[in-house]
Design a protein around this motif. Structure first.
Motif, PDB file in Angstrom:
ATOM      1  N   GLU A 132      34.684  37.394  61.621  1.00 62.54           N
ATOM      2  CA  GLU A 132      35.650  37.687  62.793  1.00 62.54           C
ATOM      3  C   GLU A 132      35.652  39.119  62.951  1.00 62.54           C
ATOM      4  N   VAL A 133      35.422  39.720  63.962  1.00 62.04           N
ATOM      5  CA  VAL A 133      35.508  41.307  64.353  1.00 62.04           C
ATOM      6  C   VAL A 133      36.727  41.457  65.178  1.00 62.04           C
ATOM      7  N   MET A 134      37.474  42.598  64.622  1.00 67.20           N
ATOM      8  CA  MET A 134      38.743  43.170  65.108  1.00 67.20           C
ATOM      9  C   MET A 134      38.398  44.607  65.211  1.00 67.20           C
ATOM     10  N   VAL A 135      39.094  45.269  66.106  1.00 65.19           N
ATOM     11  CA  VAL A 135      38.852  46.841  66.261  1.00 65.19           C
ATOM     12  C   VAL A 135      40.383  47.367  66.627  1.00 65.19           C
ATOM     13  N   ALA A 136      40.424  48.651  66.257  1.00 61.78           N
ATOM     14  CA  ALA A 136      41.757  49.704  66.376  1.00 61.78           C
ATOM     15  C   ALA A 136      41.224  50.780  66.725  1.00 61.78           C
ATOM     16  N   ARG A 137      41.815  51.506  67.606  1.00 61.27           N
ATOM     17  CA  ARG A 137      41.735  52.863  68.043  1.00 61.27           C
ATOM     18  C   ARG A 137      42.619  53.764  67.246  1.00 61.27           C
ATOM     19  N   CYS A 138      42.105  54.553  66.188  1.00 59.73           N
ATOM     20  CA  CYS A 138      42.846  55.256  65.279  1.00 59.73           C
ATOM     21  C   CYS A 138      43.000  56.597  65.364  1.00 59.73           C
ATOM     22  N   SER A 139      44.134  57.414  65.724  1.00 59.86           N
ATOM     23  CA  SER A 139      44.148  58.458  65.669  1.00 59.86           C
ATOM     24  C   SER A 139      44.221  59.390  64.402  1.00 59.86           C
ATOM     25  N   LEU A 140      43.218  60.169  63.870  1.00 59.42           N
ATOM     26  CA  LEU A 140      43.345  60.730  62.552  1.00 59.42           C
ATOM     27  C   LEU A 140      44.237  61.779  62.606  1.00 59.42           C
ATOM     28  N   ASP A 141      44.452  62.430  63.519  1.00 57.44           N
ATOM     29  CA  ASP A 141      45.552  63.418  63.676  1.00 57.44           C
ATOM     30  C   ASP A 141      47.042  62.825  63.471  1.00 57.44           C
ATOM     31  N   TRP A 142      47.210  61.488  63.529  1.00 59.80           N
ATOM     32  CA  TRP A 142      48.187  60.928  63.344  1.00 59.80           C
ATOM     33  C   TRP A 142      48.856  61.186  61.812  1.00 59.80           C
ATOM     34  N   CYS A 143      47.707  61.300  60.858  1.00 59.00           N
ATOM     35  CA  CYS A 143      48.084  61.542  59.741  1.00 59.00           C
ATOM     36  C   CYS A 143      49.027  62.666  59.099  1.00 59.00           C
ATOM     37  N   ALA A 144      49.011  63.625  59.956  1.00 51.59           N
ATOM     38  CA  ALA A 144      49.415  65.047  59.765  1.00 51.59           C
ATOM     39  C   ALA A 144      51.119  64.573  60.180  1.00 51.59           C
ATOM     40  N   ILE A 145      51.442  63.826  60.871  1.00 50.81           N
ATOM     41  CA  ILE A 145      53.021  63.580  61.059  1.00 50.81           C
ATOM     42  C   ILE A 145      53.488  63.192  59.725  1.00 50.81           C
ATOM     43  N   TYR A 146      52.931  62.676  58.834  1.00 51.12           N
ATOM     44  CA  TYR A 146      53.268  62.207  57.476  1.00 51.12           C
ATOM     45  C   TYR A 146      52.942  63.092  56.450  1.00 51.12           C
ATOM     46  N   LYS A 147      51.782  63.777  56.456  1.00 52.28           N
ATOM     47  CA  LYS A 147      51.204  64.424  55.455  1.00 52.28           C
ATOM     48  C   LYS A 147      51.962  65.820  55.463  1.00 52.28           C
ATOM     49  N   ARG A 148      52.589  66.167  56.730  1.00 51.62           N
ATOM     50  CA  ARG A 148      53.195  67.375  56.724  1.00 51.62           C
ATOM     51  C   ARG A 148      54.724  67.597  56.879  1.00 51.62           C
ATOM     52  N   THR A 149      55.181  66.283  56.663  1.00 51.48           N
ATOM     53  CA  THR A 149      56.652  66.004  56.656  1.00 51.48           C
ATOM     54  C   THR A 149      57.124  65.296  55.201  1.00 51.48           C
ATOM     55  N   THR A 150      57.302  63.903  55.346  1.00 48.10           N
ATOM     56  CA  THR A 150      57.876  63.178  54.324  1.00 48.10           C
ATOM     57  C   THR A 150      57.044  63.206  53.247  1.00 48.10           C
ATOM     58  N   PHE A 151      55.533  62.944  53.305  1.00 44.07           N
ATOM     59  CA  PHE A 151      54.691  63.224  52.130  1.00 44.07           C
ATOM     60  C   PHE A 151      53.980  64.388  52.230  1.00 44.07           C
ATOM     61  N   ASP A 152      54.661  65.672  52.413  1.00 46.49           N
ATOM     62  CA  ASP A 152      53.704  66.822  52.067  1.00 46.49           C
ATOM     63  C   ASP A 152      53.914  67.063  50.729  1.00 46.49           C
ATOM     64  N   PHE A 153      52.667  66.840  49.995  1.00 46.15           N
ATOM     65  CA  PHE A 153      52.745  66.969  48.732  1.00 46.15           C
ATOM     66  C   PHE A 153      53.125  68.281  48.023  1.00 46.15           C
ATOM     67  N   ASP A 154      52.461  69.246  48.566  1.00 47.60           N
ATOM     68  CA  ASP A 154      52.728  70.688  48.243  1.00 47.60           C
ATOM     69  C   ASP A 154      54.498  70.981  48.091  1.00 47.60           C
ATOM     70  N   LYS A 155      55.214  70.479  49.033  1.00 52.24           N
ATOM     71  CA  LYS A 155      56.560  70.953  49.398  1.00 52.24           C
ATOM     72  C   LYS A 155      57.364  69.997  48.493  1.00 52.24           C
ATOM     73  N   HIS A 156      57.125  68.782  48.455  1.00 52.08           N
ATOM     74  CA  HIS A 156      58.014  67.771  47.838  1.00 52.08           C
ATOM     75  C   HIS A 156      57.545  67.136  46.651  1.00 52.08           C
ATOM     76  N   ARG A 157      56.325  66.978  46.357  1.00 51.43           N
ATOM     77  CA  ARG A 157      55.709  66.274  44.995  1.00 51.43           C
ATOM     78  C   ARG A 157      56.312  67.219  43.769  1.00 51.43           C
ATOM     79  N   GLN A 158      56.546  66.296  42.822  1.00 53.85           N
ATOM     80  CA  GLN A 158      56.763  67.198  41.611  1.00 53.85           C
ATOM     81  C   GLN A 158      56.307  66.701  40.267  1.00 53.85           C
TER      82      GLN A 158
END
Length: 322
Positions: free
Chosen positions: A267-293
């Motif tokens: 079976e083949v299924m396809v999704a159109r993925c915005s790689l820039d959408w990652c930044a919404i999480y990498k720069r906020t809730t899961f900004d490792f530099d700011k929040h990870r300890q």
């Protein structure tokens, strides 16, 4: 400009022991053509995609065992897949059993490669988290001898490809938080994970009804907690009498499933993925530099029977039940 990557899941139905590689590659080529028609830039195939899942058998004859491994890639049987990728301009991820001669000795790995739209291998990954057991266990309905037939790979890395930062993992890797975190710390925006997972878990049959749930849970958690896309693709269905889960899916950095295979067949299924959408999480809730300890996580190592903290201080460890 938003970076979009159209990703296809190339889920495979069962591959029986009598099926030769040429017939499997023809199936995969047909799926690649379908993926191209649907606008895909890359197609992801499962773990050990070229053969039946041979770790389910205890094999003592080394010549018989070697027949399940690839000694080079591409080879005569897989070359049509590479040629088609070049013709269509579609990249792919492929899992297979690798037999390598390194430093004068034979080594066996559960391996995945990433191939560009020019048909060129651009990255290789060797599975880290090997499940199952190393010795014959006759009480099992079928074996799971990955620890016997493979050695662990060296670790996780990322590759700049398809307009983003791509990581690879295989099957049991998806269950471990460390897999996604190590990739996430390297800026990974999309991880490809092929798997073969039986419905029945011999040591813990109470898990059988949860196999599909646990699969999707792990993929969703890894995606959300690391702000990355995760593409999990199965080899599914009843193969040599063993029923394996399907559930191939593409998970967004939000943890939402955006595409899912519906069958246990090819079976083949396809999704159109915005790689820039990652930044919404990498720069906020899961900004490792700011929040990870990391200093607070109490990294533990072993040395000469002692349990040590990251700074080398001996730790007193209480045994379970005390």
């Amino acid at each position: 400009m938003n970076r979009y990557l159209n990703v296809a899941m190339g889920q495979l139905g069962p591959i029986q022991r009598a099926d030769d590689r040429a017939s499997v590659v023809r199936r995969m080529c047909e799926m690649m053509r379908e993926a191209k028609a649907l606008g895909a830039h890359v197609i992801v195939y499962p773990e050990l995609a070229l053969t039946t899942f041979f770790p389910r058998w205890y094999i003592e004859d080394e010549h018989e065992l070697d027949a399940f491994y690839e000694t080079e890639m591409p080879n005569a049987e897989t070359l049509p897949l590479f040629a088609l990728a070049r013709e269509l301009g579609v990249g792919f991820y492929l899992g297979y059993a690798e037999l390598a001669i390194e430093a004068g000795r034979k080594r066996r790995f559960n391996t995945a490669i990433l191939v560009s739209g020019q048909g060129r291998i651009i990255a290789k990954y060797r599975k880290v988290h090997l499940p199952g057991h190393a010795e014959h266990e006759p009480w099992r309905r079928f074996q799971h001898l990955e620890k016997r037939y493979f050695e662990p790979g060296p670790g996780f890395g990322v590759t700049r490809a398809f307009g983003g930062v791509v990581g690879m993992a295989l099957c049991n890797d998806r269950r471990w938080a460390e897999t996604y975190r190590v990739l996430g710390l390297q800026g990974c925006e999309m991880t490809f994970i092929g798997y073969n997972t039986p419905v029945h878990n011999a040591p813990a049959p109470a898990h059988d009804d949860l196999s599909l749930f646990h699969n999707q849970l792990a993929l969703q958690a890894g995606a959300y907690q690391n702000g990355m896309w995760v593409v999990g693709v199965a080899k599914a269905g009843v193969e040599e009498g063993v029923d394996s889960i399907g559930g191939s899916c593409i998970v967004a950095p939000s943890g939402e499933v955006v595409s899912r295979c519906l069958t246990k067949d090819d079976e083949v299924m396809v999704a159109r993925c915005s790689l820039d959408w990652c930044a919404i999480y990498k720069r906020t809730t899961f900004d490792f530099d700011k929040h990870r300890q990391p200093h607070a996580y109490g990294l533990i190592v072993e040395r000469k029977g002692e349990t040590l903290a990251a700074d080398g201080t001996p730790l007193a460890v209480t045994a379970p039940g005390h």
